[in-house]
Write a protein that holds these residues in place. Structure first.
Motif, PDB file in Angstrom:
ATOM      1  N   CYS A 276      -5.108  13.803  11.396  1.00 36.75           N
ATOM      2  CA  CYS A 276      -4.611  13.098  10.222  1.00 36.75           C
ATOM      3  C   CYS A 276      -5.228  11.705  10.253  1.00 36.75           C
ATOM      4  CB  CYS A 276      -3.087  13.018  10.228  1.00 36.75           C
ATOM      5  SG  CYS A 276      -2.395  12.389   8.681  1.00 36.75           S
ATOM      6  N   LEU A 277      -5.889  11.330   9.176  1.00 35.21           N
ATOM      7  CA  LEU A 277      -6.654  10.088   9.136  1.00 35.21           C
ATOM      8  C   LEU A 277      -5.803   8.882   8.754  1.00 35.21           C
ATOM      9  CD1 LEU A 277      -9.769  11.537   7.269  1.00 35.21           C
ATOM     10  CD2 LEU A 277      -9.508  11.192   9.732  1.00 35.21           C
ATOM     11  N   THR A 278      -4.580   9.137   8.337  1.00 38.40           N
ATOM     12  CA  THR A 278      -3.679   8.053   7.934  1.00 38.40           C
ATOM     13  C   THR A 278      -2.396   8.128   8.761  1.00 38.40           C
ATOM     14  OG1 THR A 278      -2.860   9.490   6.150  1.00 38.40           O
ATOM     15  CG2 THR A 278      -4.556   7.869   5.580  1.00 38.40           C
ATOM     16  N   ALA A 279      -1.644   7.043   8.744  1.00 35.00           N
ATOM     17  CA  ALA A 279      -0.372   6.996   9.474  1.00 35.00           C
ATOM     18  C   ALA A 279       0.586   6.098   8.706  1.00 35.00           C
ATOM     19  CB  ALA A 279      -0.580   6.469  10.889  1.00 35.00           C
ATOM     20  N   HIS A 280       1.873   6.384   8.814  1.00 35.87           N
ATOM     21  CA  HIS A 280       2.877   5.657   8.034  1.00 35.87           C
ATOM     22  C   HIS A 280       3.809   4.869   8.959  1.00 35.87           C
ATOM     23  CE1 HIS A 280       5.808   4.746   4.939  1.00 35.87           C
ATOM     24  NE2 HIS A 280       4.987   5.274   4.039  1.00 35.87           N
ATOM     25  N   PRO A 281       3.823   3.540   8.850  1.00 39.38           N
ATOM     26  CA  PRO A 281       4.640   2.731   9.762  1.00 39.38           C
ATOM     27  C   PRO A 281       6.135   2.972   9.636  1.00 39.38           C
ATOM     28  CG  PRO A 281       3.664   1.370   8.026  1.00 39.38           C
ATOM     29  CD  PRO A 281       3.018   2.704   7.928  1.00 39.38           C
ATOM     30  N   ASP A 282       6.637   3.173   8.414  1.00 38.06           N
ATOM     31  CA  ASP A 282       8.080   3.405   8.253  1.00 38.06           C
ATOM     32  C   ASP A 282       8.480   4.741   8.865  1.00 38.06           C
ATOM     33  OD1 ASP A 282       8.091   1.031   6.906  1.00 38.06           O
ATOM     34  OD2 ASP A 282       8.379   1.897   4.911  1.00 38.06           O
TER      35      ASP A 282
ATOM     36  N   ASP B  20       5.792   1.241  -2.097  1.00 40.79           N
ATOM     37  CA  ASP B  20       4.793   0.370  -1.488  1.00 40.79           C
ATOM     38  C   ASP B  20       5.242   0.010  -0.070  1.00 40.79           C
ATOM     39  OD1 ASP B  20       2.337  -1.112  -1.790  1.00 40.79           O
ATOM     40  OD2 ASP B  20       3.552  -2.927  -1.749  1.00 40.79           O
ATOM     41  N   THR B  21       4.332   0.151   0.885  1.00 43.83           N
ATOM     42  CA  THR B  21       4.652  -0.053   2.302  1.00 43.83           C
ATOM     43  C   THR B  21       3.729  -1.099   2.895  1.00 43.83           C
ATOM     44  OG1 THR B  21       5.363   2.254   2.502  1.00 43.83           O
ATOM     45  CG2 THR B  21       4.825   1.104   4.544  1.00 43.83           C
ATOM     46  N   ASN B  22       4.272  -1.945   3.748  1.00 46.19           N
ATOM     47  CA  ASN B  22       3.451  -2.928   4.450  1.00 46.19           C
ATOM     48  C   ASN B  22       2.686  -2.236   5.570  1.00 46.19           C
ATOM     49  OD1 ASN B  22       2.314  -5.172   5.643  1.00 46.19           O
ATOM     50  ND2 ASN B  22       4.203  -5.783   6.683  1.00 46.19           N
ATOM     51  N   GLU B  23       1.377  -2.148   5.396  1.00 49.75           N
ATOM     52  CA  GLU B  23       0.552  -1.458   6.388  1.00 49.75           C
ATOM     53  C   GLU B  23       0.230  -2.329   7.601  1.00 49.75           C
ATOM     54  OE1 GLU B  23      -2.221  -3.814   3.881  1.00 49.75           O
ATOM     55  OE2 GLU B  23      -0.439  -2.580   3.525  1.00 49.75           O
ATOM     56  N   ASP B  24       0.395  -3.640   7.461  1.00 45.84           N
ATOM     57  CA  ASP B  24       0.016  -4.560   8.525  1.00 45.84           C
ATOM     58  C   ASP B  24       1.233  -4.866   9.396  1.00 45.84           C
ATOM     59  OD1 ASP B  24      -1.243  -6.344  10.149  1.00 45.84           O
ATOM     60  OD2 ASP B  24      -1.437  -7.936   8.657  1.00 45.84           O
ATOM     61  N   VAL B  25       1.373  -4.102  10.474  1.00 48.99           N
ATOM     62  CA  VAL B  25       2.524  -4.211  11.374  1.00 48.99           C
ATOM     63  C   VAL B  25       2.022  -4.718  12.727  1.00 48.99           C
ATOM     64  CG1 VAL B  25       4.397  -2.984  12.509  1.00 48.99           C
ATOM     65  CG2 VAL B  25       3.695  -2.342  10.186  1.00 48.99           C
ATOM     66  N   LYS B  26       2.660  -5.766  13.223  1.00 46.96           N
ATOM     67  CA  LYS B  26       2.236  -6.373  14.478  1.00 46.96           C
ATOM     68  C   LYS B  26       3.026  -5.806  15.660  1.00 46.96           C
ATOM     69  CE  LYS B  26      -0.403  -9.101  12.075  1.00 46.96           C
ATOM     70  NZ  LYS B  26      -1.851  -8.761  11.957  1.00 46.96           N
ATOM     71  N   ILE B  27       2.388  -5.791  16.804  1.00 41.24           N
ATOM     72  CA  ILE B  27       3.090  -5.520  18.060  1.00 41.24           C
ATOM     73  C   ILE B  27       3.315  -6.880  18.717  1.00 41.24           C
ATOM     74  CG2 ILE B  27       2.978  -4.419  20.315  1.00 41.24           C
ATOM     75  CD1 ILE B  27       1.255  -2.244  19.101  1.00 41.24           C
ATOM     76  N   PRO B  28       4.554  -7.334  18.814  1.00 39.45           N
ATOM     77  CA  PRO B  28       4.830  -8.717  19.219  1.00 39.45           C
ATOM     78  C   PRO B  28       4.163  -9.138  20.534  1.00 39.45           C
ATOM     79  CG  PRO B  28       6.822  -7.681  18.398  1.00 39.45           C
ATOM     80  CD  PRO B  28       5.786  -6.599  18.462  1.00 39.45           C
TER      81      PRO B  28
ATOM     82  N   MET C  42       0.840  -1.186   0.000  1.00 43.33           N
ATOM     83  CA  MET C  42       0.000   0.000   0.000  1.00 43.33           C
ATOM     84  C   MET C  42       0.884   1.249   0.000  1.00 43.33           C
ATOM     85  SD  MET C  42      -2.760   1.235   2.923  1.00 43.33           S
ATOM     86  CE  MET C  42      -3.894  -0.131   2.638  1.00 43.33           C
ATOM     87  N   ILE C  43       0.548   2.199  -0.865  1.00 41.55           N
ATOM     88  CA  ILE C  43       1.212   3.506  -0.839  1.00 41.55           C
ATOM     89  C   ILE C  43       0.404   4.404   0.088  1.00 41.55           C
ATOM     90  CG2 ILE C  43       1.867   5.536  -2.179  1.00 41.55           C
ATOM     91  CD1 ILE C  43       2.349   3.656  -4.552  1.00 41.55           C
ATOM     92  N   ILE C  44       1.044   4.883   1.147  1.00 37.97           N
ATOM     93  CA  ILE C  44       0.338   5.617   2.196  1.00 37.97           C
ATOM     94  C   ILE C  44       0.726   7.084   2.148  1.00 37.97           C
ATOM     95  CG2 ILE C  44      -0.111   5.779   4.672  1.00 37.97           C
ATOM     96  CD1 ILE C  44       0.772   2.837   4.901  1.00 37.97           C
ATOM     97  N   GLN C  45      -0.261   7.924   1.976  1.00 37.07           N
ATOM     98  CA  GLN C  45      -0.064   9.370   1.942  1.00 37.07           C
ATOM     99  C   GLN C  45      -0.913  10.016   3.042  1.00 37.07           C
ATOM    100  OE1 GLN C  45       2.075  10.987   0.076  1.00 37.07           O
ATOM    101  NE2 GLN C  45       2.707   9.263  -1.226  1.00 37.07           N
ATOM    102  N   PRO C  46      -0.525  11.212   3.500  1.00 37.77           N
ATOM    103  CA  PRO C  46      -1.322  11.870   4.545  1.00 37.77           C
ATOM    104  C   PRO C  46      -2.679  12.317   4.024  1.00 37.77           C
ATOM    105  CG  PRO C  46       0.449  13.311   3.785  1.00 37.77           C
ATOM    106  CD  PRO C  46       0.689  11.976   3.165  1.00 37.77           C
ATOM    107  N   ARG C  47      -3.692  12.096   4.844  1.00 41.35           N
ATOM    108  CA  ARG C  47      -5.048  12.552   4.536  1.00 41.35           C
ATOM    109  C   ARG C  47      -5.585  13.196   5.804  1.00 41.35           C
ATOM    110  NH1 ARG C  47      -9.698   9.435   4.154  1.00 41.35           N
ATOM    111  NH2 ARG C  47      -8.464   7.547   4.520  1.00 41.35           N
ATOM    112  N   THR C  48      -5.884  14.488   5.732  1.00 37.73           N
ATOM    113  CA  THR C  48      -6.243  15.226   6.938  1.00 37.73           C
ATOM    114  C   THR C  48      -7.697  15.683   6.916  1.00 37.73           C
ATOM    115  OG1 THR C  48      -5.521  17.351   6.003  1.00 37.73           O
ATOM    116  CG2 THR C  48      -3.889  16.066   7.235  1.00 37.73           C
ATOM    117  N   ARG C  49      -8.205  15.862   8.132  1.00 39.27           N
ATOM    118  CA  ARG C  49      -9.501  16.509   8.331  1.00 39.27           C
ATOM    119  C   ARG C  49      -9.352  17.402   9.560  1.00 39.27           C
ATOM    120  NH1 ARG C  49     -13.573  12.288   9.081  1.00 39.27           N
ATOM    121  NH2 ARG C  49     -13.044  12.364  11.299  1.00 39.27           N
ATOM    122  N   GLY C  50      -9.203  18.719   9.296  1.00 39.37           N
ATOM    123  CA  GLY C  50      -8.985  19.656  10.389  1.00 39.37           C
ATOM    124  C   GLY C  50      -7.681  19.363  11.100  1.00 39.37           C
TER     125      GLY C  50
END
Length: 400
Positions: free
Chosen positions: A12-18, A388-396, A1-9
């Motif tokens: 920020c509705l999105t976040a980037h794991p890297d 392309d970024t892996n959006e599915d990141v686990k907390i061990p 997934m390519i993740i870009q910032p999307r804001t509302r006021g």
């Protein structure tokens, strides 16, 4: 997934794991550059550990003192095709870096106001750590369900007594305008705000931890507050939020009495104004911070959350002589550089003259915007946001 910032006021509705990983790494490197805090904490619980001061507290404890840490937060987990929240990615990054450094780090994701999460935390402490020697309370939420009564409370951000009119800025567009905020119209709203943001939940946590026998002799606990300049008093310190902060600060006496037999101590640390998800939501404050950053960066005294927490731990909570410097009201003041007379005089002068036209010249609005997006993992140096970024990141440590 390519993740870009999307804001509302101010959200920020999105976040980037890297980007979140890079942000955590940057904070870790800063802490390591300051050297080991020899008499620092060794087993730490951070309540509200996924963003802002809470995250930086956890990083400081772990990488400044080699502490084992448990972090409690309430974040949306990621899954395939669905992004997690910034706090989720921050916490995943922290656990990854802690594991690489050989440090114990486990996390609990759930409603920290609830008795269930408190008990889950106690069980984990008993199982893995036995006792803890520092509890950081850094919870920020707009609403709270009371664990004893089941009543749901929502906080309000309003002045008390009369309307407040002053300048504010839309930090996305740079438009400086006047804003008028009507006063709270019923006492119930003040009490609800205190119920959400005051000291009751901090007291509940400390009572439950004490009763469970998981607090070490000499334990310290610290919660975070803010005072700020007079120009923000009507909307902040003298408004509904300020009443909640007063209640938080007043909790110190009760908690001190609770911890007296185990030689424990509680503190409220008044921290500096910084770009956080919470501060971005408060009218007037983003403009003040933009001007403050300009002045403090010019003086070489600007700090972010990690610099603040490193100084809190090394120069206040864990001093070489064991003494914790306090103000006349018994509070730790890590906002001292912000509130210096020369800094405030320069900010006040800029405040009087700031307009949409000169904003970029006399403020650090660009620094504000960048820090806002940094909160969500965006605009971090060295990150390719087109890949392309892996959006599915686990907390061990968190079970699926």
């Amino acid at each position: 997934m390519i993740i870009q910032p999307r804001t509302r006021g101010f959200i920020c509705l999105t976040a980037h794991p890297d980007g979140a990983l890079q942000s955590v790494k940057n904070q870790i490197e800063y802490v390591k550059s300051k050297g080991e805090l020899e008499n620092g904490p060794k087993k730490v619980l951070v309540i509200g550990a996924s963003t802002g001061f809470g995250l930086s507290s956890r990083i400081e404890a772990a990488f400044g003192s080699g502490a084992a840490t448990i972090g409690v937060f309430f974040e949306k987990a990621s899954s395939e095709g669905k992004m997690g929240t910034a706090g989720w990615y921050n916490s995943a990054a922290f656990e990854k870096e802690a594991a690489a450094a050989g440090l114990y780090a486990k996390s609990i994701n759930g409603d920290a106001f609830s008795d269930e999460v408190k008990q889950q935390t106690i069980d984990l402490i008993k199982k893995d750590l036995g006792q803890i020697d520092l509890v950081v309370y850094s919870l920020a939420s707009p609403r709270r369900t009371h664990p004893k009564t089941g009543v749901a409370y929502a906080s309000v951000l309003k002045p008390i007594g009369q309307a407040f009119t002053n300048k504010t800025v839309d930090f996305h567009t740079g438009a400086v305008t006047d804003i008028s905020i009507q006063p709270v119209d019923k006492d119930e709203d003040i009490q609800n705000t205190i119920a959400v943001m005051g000291g009751e939940d901090w007291k509940f946590w400390m009572e439950d931890l004490k009763n469970a026998g998981v607090l070490a002799d000499g334990v310290k606990t610290v919660a975070y507050s803010y005072i700020g300049p007079e120009l923000t008093f009507p909307i902040y310190r003298n408004g509904t939020i300020g009443q909640a902060k007063n209640d938080l600060e007043a909790s110190v006496t009760t908690i001190d009495n609770l911890l007296a037999d185990i030689h424990g101590k509680s503190y409220v640390s008044v921290n500096k104004a910084l770009v956080t998800q919470s501060s971005s939501a408060i009218p007037v404050v983003p403009l003040y911070i933009s001007l403050l950053y300009k002045v403090m960066k010019a003086k070489g005294t600007h700090e972010g959350t990690i610099e603040q927490m490193e100084r809190l731990f090394s120069e206040r909570l864990y001093t070489a002589d064991g003494k914790v410097p306090l103000d006349e009201a018994g509070r730790i003041r890590i906002d001292d550089w912000e509130m210096a007379d020369d800094v405030q005089a320069e900010v006040a002068k800029l405040w009087d003259s700031v307009t949409s036209e000169n904003l970029s010249e006399i403020s650090d609005i660009e620094g504000y915007r960048k820090e806002f997006f940094n909160l969500f993992g965006f605009e971090m140096d060295g990150i390719d946001y087109e890949k392309d970024t892996n959006e599915d990141v686990k907390i061990p440590s968190i079970a699926e």
